[in-house]
Design an enzyme around this catalytic site. Structure first.
Site, PDB file in Angstrom:
ATOM      1  N   GLU A   1     -78.516  41.687   6.401  1.00  0.00           N
ATOM      2  CA  GLU A   1     -77.333  41.434   5.841  1.00  0.00           C
ATOM      3  C   GLU A   1     -77.632  40.594   4.600  1.00  0.00           C
ATOM      4  OE1 GLU A   1     -77.785  41.077   8.845  1.00  0.00           O
ATOM      5  OE2 GLU A   1     -76.114  42.402  10.195  1.00  0.00           O
TER       6      GLU A   1
ATOM      7  N   PHE B   1     -70.171  36.796  23.278  1.00  0.00           N
ATOM      8  CA  PHE B   1     -71.433  37.254  22.561  1.00  0.00           C
ATOM      9  C   PHE B   1     -71.201  37.649  21.188  1.00  0.00           C
ATOM     10  CE2 PHE B   1     -73.420  41.672  21.673  1.00  0.00           C
ATOM     11  CZ  PHE B   1     -74.679  41.282  21.567  1.00  0.00           C
ATOM     12  N   GLN B   2     -72.223  37.352  20.342  1.00  0.00           N
ATOM     13  CA  GLN B   2     -72.298  37.656  18.869  1.00  0.00           C
ATOM     14  C   GLN B   2     -71.063  36.667  18.374  1.00  0.00           C
ATOM     15  OE1 GLN B   2     -72.849  41.550  17.624  1.00  0.00           O
ATOM     16  NE2 GLN B   2     -74.949  41.296  17.686  1.00  0.00           N
TER      17      GLN B   2
ATOM     18  N   LYS C   1     -61.711  40.696  16.033  1.00  0.00           N
ATOM     19  CA  LYS C   1     -61.388  42.340  16.550  1.00  0.00           C
ATOM     20  C   LYS C   1     -60.251  42.552  16.851  1.00  0.00           C
ATOM     21  CE  LYS C   1     -64.287  45.714  18.453  1.00  0.00           C
ATOM     22  NZ  LYS C   1     -65.583  46.349  19.309  1.00  0.00           N
TER      23      LYS C   1
ATOM     24  N   MET D   1     -96.310  30.086  -8.270  1.00  0.00           N
ATOM     25  CA  MET D   1     -95.871  28.747  -8.510  1.00  0.00           C
ATOM     26  C   MET D   1     -96.028  27.643  -7.898  1.00  0.00           C
ATOM     27  SD  MET D   1     -93.860  27.942 -11.265  1.00  0.00           S
ATOM     28  CE  MET D   1     -92.948  28.777 -12.242  1.00  0.00           C
TER      29      MET D   1
END
Lengths: 606, 187
Positions: free
Chosen positions: A74, A136-137, A186, A504
């Site tokens: 993502e 969940f999630q 949802k 760097m």
């Protein structure tokens, strides 16, 4: 039928029609999202499916107007959307699931916030009746992303969904652009409500002014007329303002014959081949650019924000100059450096007015003062601070980029970068003659930005040459996107300057931490050629200076994604450099010794 | 090459301590912020102060326009003039913020705060508490044989003064609302 009944019949038919019309505008939240995106002119979304966005993915499946690019992480979805947005001027759109999908997007959101990139992120959320239950999630997505978005919304009713999405696009693209996020549970996606098209959506109260204050603009024009040592200092705001802003800037520079420098984010607004161009300024900016900033008597900041990589130590920043600052965000003005002439407004609008007023007052500048100023600048230019010599067969990174520039400059070319030494070298040695051709993570400095950004750019410009100038360490941070590039046949070129170091970090350890190279190298790098082949792409390795040109040509010619593993000098330092804690007129140049260059006071700056 | 001698505690001079040489005089300002009364708007304002290291001396919030769904947040904050300007500009950037007013500089303003004081005691102290409450125009809103709850409104300084006087007389608990403020005269 009796005559009086006929009227009744007619009325009934009409009622059925209106009902039908209402019915047709009724749709599920998931369908509404796709409708909104179409309405907003979106042609591409970057995303990754998951449980809480399945209804939306079902709608995405059943249409062809919007293409969906399946990323592999993502974070990469957001960076790809940033690349898309920065190279097209349109907002980038991301669709990810709840919980981990949303938290993975956080780095991308912060990156877009700091670089003012318009992004609209749609996240799924657990159903409204489960919010707060540690489902969940489930994650508190609006809570987590509140400080890293320009604004965000949790939509709890389908009836409010379409207006919220239209508002989100408005907020992302108006004023100082930035990322926005809409969290959609949802059950809101499953439920039905009436769709509100853009033209019927209520007008947002968020309407930042674009016109600058005329009195201040006249004050700026008066300063332009009398300045003896002026300099334009431009930034990403010019590019965000749109092509008209770059055009007006060029006109103003040509007409006044003032020198111009730019931040990392503003490269391309004024052509790198233009005669008034001083090169990039700042910590790794050019000698002439930084000395012009230090010695000027009028600094005209256009869409830049006096970032600490630009100013160095603020007490000693351009001590003798009057400073004008044009910015659409009032909070940028007087945040770091006091502005003598502050102008809040959109760059294009303000520049248009500046030009108009300046012309109407007789196009005056101090010609003799300017002549002396240019003589001084030419002196500084003669130092040739980017000079290097390619002596042995070990490729110096500067040489690699010079050859890349030479061999690709005539192509329809877009450049993205990762973060580190290679990024600075790319900014120094590549030339940008147009805006929107240069995509880099400036504010946040996100390693792993460049590869997904190149994917996003290539999606928007299928036939162009898109090159990601990378270091091997940064590149590995989002290397899973090889899958995306291969699946969607995106011929992105990954030009990796491989020094087997975090260059760097290593440079700072050399300068600041007694050459104790703590964890700044990898002892287990992959074979990049085999890695490319494992993904079904092409890999090229080059380690001899003599073979470099052929390798670059081969990379350009190949019709598909390429990983170019360019093995370079391992201990090269990125110069010039303003050591931390030093003012602009105390720069380290390549020939000078870096030994003991940074005083102990500078060590506390990062 | 020599290792740098970084002194202990040197890191508290943060790399981003780029505070310019503007005036470092601390000032207290009262800001009135008109916001959409939507979920999370207070978190945005507070998050801004926390995230950027600004001070909140007091903060009150309530819906003031039910039809327009607007809330008014009154914030008392302390900082240098430059920081106060930054706070106002940063507040103005928040999308649901409609207006930001600095009541301290935009002309005279009235500031009021309400406080409840529980004072416990008996005998002479109890009588003295009652007498002082009268002077301060505090109302008794609850009473037992050994305690009072006083309700007092006024400028924060008046409430501070009342608290000082009540302390030796058995002050036990204080609840304060924080400042609500309006500009004087026509809007």
């Amino acid at each position: 039928m009796r005559p009086q009944d006929r009227g009744l019949f007619y009325v009934r038919i009409q009622r059925v029609e209106t009902e039908f019309e209402n019915m047709s505008r009724q749709m599920t939240g998931a369908k509404m999202i796709v409708e909104c995106l179409k309405d907003q002119g979106v042609d591409t979304i970057f995303g990754y499916p998951g449980g809480a966005v399945l209804p939306i993915y079902d709608e995405v499946f059943q249409q062809n107007a919007i293409q969906h690019i399946l990323v592999r992480h993502e974070q990469a979805a957001v960076h790809a959307a940033e690349g898309y947005a920065r190279s097209t001027g349109k907002p980038g759109v991301v669709l990810v699931t709840s919980g981990p999908g949303a938290t993975n997007a956080v780095t991308g959101l912060t990156d877009a916030l700091l670089d003012s990139i318009p992004i609209v992120v749609l996240t799924g959320q657990v159903p409204t009746f489960m919010i707060g239950n540690d489902a969940f999630q489930e994650a508190d997505t609006v809570g987590i992303t509140r400080p890293c978005t320009k604004h965000n919304w949790l939509v709890k009713e389908t009836a409010a969904l379409s207006e919220t999405i239209h508002e989100a696009f408005h907020v992302a693209t108006t004023g100082r652009p930035g990322p926005v996020l809409i969290d959609i549970p949802k059950d809101v996606q499953f439920a039905s409500a009436a769709y509100t098209p853009i033209k019927k959506a209520r007008v947002s109260h968020y309407q930042p002014p674009v016109k600058g204050d005329m009195a201040s603009i006249e004050e700026l024009v008066a300063a332009i007329e009398t300045a003896k040592r002026p300099v334009f200092y431009t930034g990403g705001g010019v590019i965000n303002s749109g092509p008209a802003a770059s055009q007006l800037l060029r006109e103003l520079v040509e007409a006044t014959d003032f020198p111009i420098t730019s931040t990392l984010m503003g490269l391309g607004a004024y052509p790198g081949s233009g005669k008034n161009w001083l090169g990039m300024l700042g910590m790794h900016g050019l000698y002439e650019a930084n000395l012009a900033m230090h010695g000027c008597d009028l600094m005209i900041n256009i869409g830049a924000r006096f970032d600490d990589r630009i100013t160095g130590v603020v007490d000693a920043f351009s001590p003798g100059s009057k400073k004008a600052h044009i910015d659409i965000d009032p909070s940028s003005i007087n945040k770091v450096i006091h502005a003598d002439i502050p102008i809040v407004g959109d760059v294009a609008h303000v520049l248009e007015d500046v030009l108009k007023v300046w012309k109407s007052r007789g196009r005056k500048t101090d010609k003799s003062g300017l002549q002396e100023w240019w003589a001084k600048i030419d002196d500084w230019r003669s130092v040739d601070c980017l000079k290097f010599e390619q002596v042995s067969q070990v490729i110096r990174p500067q040489h690699a980029l010079s050859r890349l520039e030479y061999l690709t400059k005539d192509h329809d070319r877009y450049i993205t970068t990762e973060v580190g030494q290679h990024q600075m070298w790319a900014a120094q040695y590549l030339n940008f003659d147009d805006p929107n051709r240069w995509m880099t993570s400036g504010g946040l400095g996100t390693m792993g930005y460049g590869f997904p950004a190149s994917v996003g750019v290539q999606v928007a410009h299928r036939d162009s040459l898109v090159i990601n100038v990378a270091g091997e360490a940064s590149w590995l941070m989002n290397m899973q996107e090889m899958g995306t590039a291969v699946q969607f046949k995106l011929p992105v070129k990954q030009f990796i300057l491989n020094n087997e170091r975090l260059g760097m970090v290593r440079q700072w350890q050399e300068l600041l931490h007694g050459e104790r190279y703590s964890h700044s190298w990898s002892e287990a790098l992959p074979d990049f050629v085999k890695l490319a082949e494992a993904f079904g792409a092409k890999g090229i390795r080059v380690d001899h200076a003599d073979d470099l040109d052929e390798a670059i040509k081969e990379m350009i010619a190949y019709d598909g994604p390429v990983i170019m593993d360019c093995l370079v000098e391992k201990h090269e330092n990125c110069l010039p450099m303003i050591p931390s804690g030093a003012p602009h007129n105390e720069m380290l140049l390549s020939e000078s010794s870096t030994k003991d260059a940074i005083g102990s006071k500078g060590a506390v700056f990062v | 090459m020599s290792a740098l001698k970084i002194k202990k505690g040197a890191n508290k001079h943060s790399a981003y301590n780029l505070r310019p040489t503007f005036s470092d005089q601390q000032e207290t300002h009262t800001l009135a912020v008109l916001v959409d009364n939507e979920a999370g708007v207070l978190a945005r304002v507070i998050g801004l102060f926390a995230g950027r290291g600004y001070n909140i001396d007091s903060l009150t919030v309530a819906e003031v326009d039910h039809e327009g769904k607007l809330s008014r947040i009154t914030i008392v904050t302390t900082g240098t003039p430059q920081i106060i300007e930054q706070i106002k500009a940063q507040l103005g950037r928040i999308v649901p913020v409609h207006e930001v007013h600095d009541l301290t500089v935009e002309g005279p303003a009235v500031e009021r705060e309400l406080a409840l004081f529980k004072v416990e005691g008996s005998g002479e102290k109890r009588v003295e508490a009652m007498r002082l409450a009268d002077i301060f125009r505090a109302n008794v809103v609850d009473s037992t044989l050994s305690s009072f709850v006083f309700e007092i409104t006024g400028a924060p300084e008046k409430i501070d003064a009342f608290a000082e006087l009540m302390r030796p007389l058995g002050l036990n608990e204080v609840a304060r609302t924080g400042v609500a403020a309006l500009s004087r005269g026509n809007a």
